[in-house]
Design a protein around this motif. Sequence first.
Motif, PDB file in Angstrom:
ATOM      1  N   GLY A 171       0.806  -1.219   0.000  1.00 35.40           N
ATOM      2  CA  GLY A 171       0.000   0.000   0.000  1.00 35.40           C
ATOM      3  C   GLY A 171       0.843   1.274   0.000  1.00 35.40           C
ATOM      4  N   GLU A 172       2.158   1.140   0.095  1.00 30.63           N
ATOM      5  CA  GLU A 172       3.052   2.310   0.140  1.00 30.63           C
ATOM      6  C   GLU A 172       2.958   3.147  -1.142  1.00 30.63           C
ATOM      7  OE1 GLU A 172       5.734   4.097   2.067  1.00 30.63           O
ATOM      8  OE2 GLU A 172       4.006   3.456   3.206  1.00 30.63           O
ATOM      9  N   VAL A 173       2.395   2.524  -2.198  1.00 28.11           N
ATOM     10  CA  VAL A 173       2.310   3.238  -3.477  1.00 28.11           C
ATOM     11  C   VAL A 173       1.553   4.570  -3.352  1.00 28.11           C
ATOM     12  CG1 VAL A 173       0.203   2.032  -4.236  1.00 28.11           C
ATOM     13  CG2 VAL A 173       1.821   2.911  -5.922  1.00 28.11           C
ATOM     14  N   ILE A 174       0.668   4.669  -2.359  1.00 24.25           N
ATOM     15  CA  ILE A 174      -0.078   5.939  -2.234  1.00 24.25           C
ATOM     16  C   ILE A 174       0.663   6.960  -1.373  1.00 24.25           C
ATOM     17  CG2 ILE A 174      -2.365   4.922  -2.674  1.00 24.25           C
ATOM     18  CD1 ILE A 174      -2.890   5.084   0.362  1.00 24.25           C
ATOM     19  N   ASN A 175       1.830   6.587  -0.856  1.00 25.21           N
ATOM     20  CA  ASN A 175       2.603   7.529  -0.035  1.00 25.21           C
ATOM     21  C   ASN A 175       3.518   8.373  -0.918  1.00 25.21           C
ATOM     22  OD1 ASN A 175       4.199   8.878   1.755  1.00 25.21           O
ATOM     23  ND2 ASN A 175       5.067   7.049   2.724  1.00 25.21           N
ATOM     24  N   GLU A 176       3.036   9.563  -1.248  1.00 27.27           N
ATOM     25  CA  GLU A 176       3.804  10.386  -2.187  1.00 27.27           C
ATOM     26  C   GLU A 176       5.133  10.855  -1.613  1.00 27.27           C
ATOM     27  OE1 GLU A 176       2.174  14.810  -2.207  1.00 27.27           O
ATOM     28  OE2 GLU A 176       0.515  13.377  -2.359  1.00 27.27           O
ATOM     29  N   ASN A 177       5.262  10.820  -0.274  1.00 24.96           N
ATOM     30  CA  ASN A 177       6.521  11.247   0.360  1.00 24.96           C
ATOM     31  C   ASN A 177       7.451  10.077   0.663  1.00 24.96           C
ATOM     32  OD1 ASN A 177       5.677  13.963   0.450  1.00 24.96           O
ATOM     33  ND2 ASN A 177       4.356  13.455   2.198  1.00 24.96           N
ATOM     34  N   SER A 178       7.119   8.902   0.151  1.00 29.01           N
ATOM     35  CA  SER A 178       7.952   7.731   0.449  1.00 29.01           C
ATOM     36  C   SER A 178       9.410   8.001   0.072  1.00 29.01           C
ATOM     37  CB  SER A 178       7.440   6.517  -0.323  1.00 29.01           C
ATOM     38  OG  SER A 178       8.353   5.464  -0.185  1.00 29.01           O
ATOM     39  N   GLN A 179      10.316   7.558   0.957  1.00 30.29           N
ATOM     40  CA  GLN A 179      11.756   7.712   0.693  1.00 30.29           C
ATOM     41  C   GLN A 179      12.294   6.497  -0.059  1.00 30.29           C
ATOM     42  OE1 GLN A 179      13.485  10.602   1.689  1.00 30.29           O
ATOM     43  NE2 GLN A 179      11.336  11.187   2.008  1.00 30.29           N
ATOM     44  N   ASP A 180      11.412   5.533  -0.318  1.00 29.54           N
ATOM     45  CA  ASP A 180      11.844   4.295  -0.973  1.00 29.54           C
ATOM     46  C   ASP A 180      11.863   4.511  -2.493  1.00 29.54           C
ATOM     47  OD1 ASP A 180      12.041   1.790  -2.111  1.00 29.54           O
ATOM     48  OD2 ASP A 180      10.772   0.818  -0.613  1.00 29.54           O
ATOM     49  N   PRO A 181      13.048   4.436  -3.106  1.00 22.05           N
ATOM     50  CA  PRO A 181      13.121   4.683  -4.556  1.00 22.05           C
ATOM     51  C   PRO A 181      12.289   3.696  -5.374  1.00 22.05           C
ATOM     52  CG  PRO A 181      15.251   3.920  -3.683  1.00 22.05           C
ATOM     53  CD  PRO A 181      14.355   4.124  -2.511  1.00 22.05           C
ATOM     54  N   ARG A 182      12.020   2.505  -4.791  1.00 21.13           N
ATOM     55  CA  ARG A 182      11.176   1.532  -5.519  1.00 21.13           C
ATOM     56  C   ARG A 182       9.740   2.039  -5.578  1.00 21.13           C
ATOM     57  NH1 ARG A 182      12.784  -3.320  -1.690  1.00 21.13           N
ATOM     58  NH2 ARG A 182      12.278  -1.593  -0.325  1.00 21.13           N
ATOM     59  N   VAL A 183       9.285   2.612  -4.451  1.00 15.45           N
ATOM     60  CA  VAL A 183       7.924   3.174  -4.428  1.00 15.45           C
ATOM     61  C   VAL A 183       7.850   4.345  -5.410  1.00 15.45           C
ATOM     62  CG1 VAL A 183       6.258   4.417  -2.991  1.00 15.45           C
ATOM     63  CG2 VAL A 183       7.441   2.403  -2.074  1.00 15.45           C
TER      64      VAL A 183
END
Length: 222
Positions: A171-183
């Motif tokens: 569900g991280e796909v909706i986190n626009e501030n994710s620090q994960d480059p894969r997301v």
Amino acid sequence: NQANTWDKVDQYVTERLIPHDAVLEKVLFANHQAGLPAIDVTPNQGKLLNLLVQMKGAHRILEIGTLGGYSTIWMARALPADGQLITLELESLHAQVAQANITLAQLDGLITIRVGDALAQLAQMKEEGVPPFDFIFIDADKPNNPNYLKWALHFSHPGTVIIGDNVIRDGEVINENSQDPRVQGVRQFYDLLAEESRISATAIQTVGSKGYDGFVLGIVSS
Ligand code: SAM
């Protein structure tokens, strides 16, 4: 807990719908013995790929991200005798293990592994004039997903099916501030799909023995 139920349901489905397969079991064992990460598709996802290749009647398949060739074998088994599958893999150890697995599955005549960075391989394939593919499975380093989608379009014709794996990521796909480059790679992949008029796509969320994730499924229209 929930993940335990997903796992048990995957087992239930697999026991009923996916016949015991000594070759595929040996493939997963060989991958494990060689120390490859267990990030292959699950048996029911592998079968889905196999069914989609059959439904498409694909003759030519491109896979980006081979690992030990588990998904490769599932897809190649749905090809006709004159079919071809090209699969791209960065790590030479992964490619070596995959090659041995493909030989075990007696699919050497249908599958070519190209070893090296996928973007470099794709550019090289363009130079070589490699013809378009009917079915393209994107499953390598996720930060490069937008680049792989551009290449997939280059190697497409109207009707080519494009699948992209791991596009939900808990569900991280909706986190626009994710620090994960894969997301972030996956988010850009969606943005490109949204603005690309040549492809019509959807995404399906999945749960199962490998957690909560999902895949994009699209078809090239022109
Ligand atoms: N499709 C496989 C399966 O389901 O059995 C799993 C592939 S695994 C998720 C991703 C693979 O992509 C790994 O083997 C990794 O080494 C490879 N990879 C990562 N970066 C790559 C790159 N730049 N070019 C080619 N392959 C890459």
